[in-house]
Design an enzyme around this catalytic site. Structure first.
Site, PDB file in Angstrom:
ATOM      1  N   GLY A  46       0.833  -1.192   0.000  1.00  0.00           N
ATOM      2  CA  GLY A  46       0.000   0.000   0.000  1.00  0.00           C
ATOM      3  C   GLY A  46       0.865   1.238   0.000  1.00  0.00           C
ATOM      4  O   GLY A  46       2.018   1.206   0.446  1.00  0.00           O
ATOM      5  N   GLN A  51       3.079   9.943   1.179  1.00  0.00           N
ATOM      6  CA  GLN A  51       4.355   9.214   1.221  1.00  0.00           C
ATOM      7  C   GLN A  51       5.230   9.497   0.003  1.00  0.00           C
ATOM      8  O   GLN A  51       6.410   9.148  -0.004  1.00  0.00           O
ATOM      9  CB  GLN A  51       4.101   7.700   1.326  1.00  0.00           C
ATOM     10  CG  GLN A  51       3.476   7.291   2.652  1.00  0.00           C
ATOM     11  CD  GLN A  51       3.285   5.794   2.715  1.00  0.00           C
ATOM     12  OE1 GLN A  51       2.316   5.267   2.209  1.00  0.00           O
ATOM     13  NE2 GLN A  51       4.239   5.100   3.325  1.00  0.00           N
ATOM     14  N   CYS A  93       5.721  -0.050   7.594  1.00  0.00           N
ATOM     15  CA  CYS A  93       5.362   1.094   6.759  1.00  0.00           C
ATOM     16  C   CYS A  93       6.577   1.486   5.926  1.00  0.00           C
ATOM     17  O   CYS A  93       7.695   1.534   6.455  1.00  0.00           O
ATOM     18  CB  CYS A  93       4.936   2.259   7.648  1.00  0.00           C
ATOM     19  SG  CYS A  93       4.515   3.750   6.725  1.00  0.00           S
ATOM     20  N   LEU A  94       6.356   1.764   4.645  1.00  0.00           N
ATOM     21  CA  LEU A  94       7.474   2.142   3.773  1.00  0.00           C
ATOM     22  C   LEU A  94       8.145   3.436   4.238  1.00  0.00           C
ATOM     23  O   LEU A  94       9.301   3.674   3.932  1.00  0.00           O
ATOM     24  CB  LEU A  94       6.988   2.301   2.330  1.00  0.00           C
ATOM     25  CG  LEU A  94       6.521   1.012   1.639  1.00  0.00           C
ATOM     26  CD1 LEU A  94       5.940   1.323   0.261  1.00  0.00           C
ATOM     27  CD2 LEU A  94       7.660   0.009   1.528  1.00  0.00           C
ATOM     28  N   HIS A 135      -4.645   1.364   7.310  1.00  0.00           N
ATOM     29  CA  HIS A 135      -3.306   1.945   7.401  1.00  0.00           C
ATOM     30  C   HIS A 135      -3.159   3.118   6.420  1.00  0.00           C
ATOM     31  O   HIS A 135      -2.656   4.188   6.787  1.00  0.00           O
ATOM     32  CB  HIS A 135      -2.276   0.845   7.113  1.00  0.00           C
ATOM     33  CG  HIS A 135      -0.846   1.274   7.148  1.00  0.00           C
ATOM     34  ND1 HIS A 135       0.061   0.776   8.070  1.00  0.00           N
ATOM     35  CD2 HIS A 135      -0.141   2.150   6.380  1.00  0.00           C
ATOM     36  CE1 HIS A 135       1.246   1.331   7.856  1.00  0.00           C
ATOM     37  NE2 HIS A 135       1.149   2.163   6.834  1.00  0.00           N
ATOM     38  N   GLU A 136      -3.626   2.922   5.181  1.00  0.00           N
ATOM     39  CA  GLU A 136      -3.469   3.974   4.168  1.00  0.00           C
ATOM     40  C   GLU A 136      -4.404   5.153   4.422  1.00  0.00           C
ATOM     41  O   GLU A 136      -4.012   6.301   4.226  1.00  0.00           O
ATOM     42  CB  GLU A 136      -3.691   3.399   2.754  1.00  0.00           C
ATOM     43  CG  GLU A 136      -2.749   2.279   2.354  1.00  0.00           C
ATOM     44  CD  GLU A 136      -1.277   2.564   2.617  1.00  0.00           C
ATOM     45  OE1 GLU A 136      -0.858   3.741   2.562  1.00  0.00           O
ATOM     46  OE2 GLU A 136      -0.539   1.615   2.905  1.00  0.00           O
ATOM     47  N   HIS A 139      -2.868   7.386   6.835  1.00  0.00           N
ATOM     48  CA  HIS A 139      -1.840   8.258   6.242  1.00  0.00           C
ATOM     49  C   HIS A 139      -2.450   9.551   5.709  1.00  0.00           C
ATOM     50  O   HIS A 139      -1.838  10.611   5.772  1.00  0.00           O
ATOM     51  CB  HIS A 139      -1.155   7.548   5.070  1.00  0.00           C
ATOM     52  CG  HIS A 139       0.065   6.750   5.452  1.00  0.00           C
ATOM     53  ND1 HIS A 139       1.152   7.298   6.094  1.00  0.00           N
ATOM     54  CD2 HIS A 139       0.365   5.440   5.258  1.00  0.00           C
ATOM     55  CE1 HIS A 139       2.079   6.362   6.271  1.00  0.00           C
ATOM     56  NE2 HIS A 139       1.619   5.216   5.788  1.00  0.00           N
TER      57      HIS A 139
HETATM   58 ZN    ZN Z   1       2.495   3.378   5.835  1.00  0.00          ZN
END
Ligand code: ZN
Length: 173
Positions: A46, A51, A93-94, A135-136, A139
């Site tokens: 995701g 991000q 998380c990236l 999660h997204e 963000h």
């Molecule tokens: Zn994340």
């Protein structure tokens, strides 16, 4: 299409509350395509627009990481309609490389969003897909998974985040 640089904690763009998309056109489609390519290259399941430094309400989720087009979800202006149950599992998380912890999420959700043309749709999800969508969507409101931790986990995470932030400062020094 292009792979975009992923913003890493403590980049302030990760704390922005994004603005809803109002213009559906080629620029939005291009951003979505670039986000998908960036997510798959990372690799991740995701990615949310902040991000990659874009303060707009759009996220992409694909549990198959580019393998199965049917699992690719582009969510423009997503809104959670329903959350049921509670499940704890390990998340990463990236934007927080090297950091994982257990996070409580609803087992089942329903989300309302628009596609790239602005057509509204609803999606019901459970398990990992529900987790990834939550999660997204977080963000897009400037929330990171680490914000959900409590007690000792939260204390331990504070130290890890300070360390990550310190490493980033060294990189930029
Ligand atoms: Zn994340």
């Amino acid at each position: 299409m292009a792979i975009l640089p992923i913003r890493i904690y403590p980049d302030p763009v990760l704390r922005v509350k994004t603005r809803p998309v109002t213009t559906f056109g080629p620029a939005l489609a291009r951003l979505a395509a670039n986000m998908i390519q960036t997510m798959v290259a990372a690799p991740g399941i995701g990615l949310a627009a902040p991000q990659v430094g874009e303060e707009v309400r759009m996220a992409v989720v694909d549990l198959s990481v580019g393998e199965d087009p049917a699992q690719m979800h582009i969510l423009v202006n997503p809104q959670l309609l329903r959350r049921e149950g509670l499940e704890t599992d390990v998340e990463g998380c990236l934007s927080l490389p090297g950091i994982t912890d257990k996070v409580d999420r609803p087992t089942v959700i329903a989300v309302r969003a628009a596609d790239l043309l602005g057509n509204p749709f609803e999606l019901a999800a459970e398990g990992w897909l529900a987790r990834a969508i939550c999660h997204e969507v977080d963000h897009l409101d400037g929330i990171l998974f680490t914000d959900h931790l409590r007690g000792l986990r939260r204390e331990r995470m504070r130290r890890q985040l300070r360390k990550l932030a310190g490493e980033r400062e060294e990189v930029h020094a």
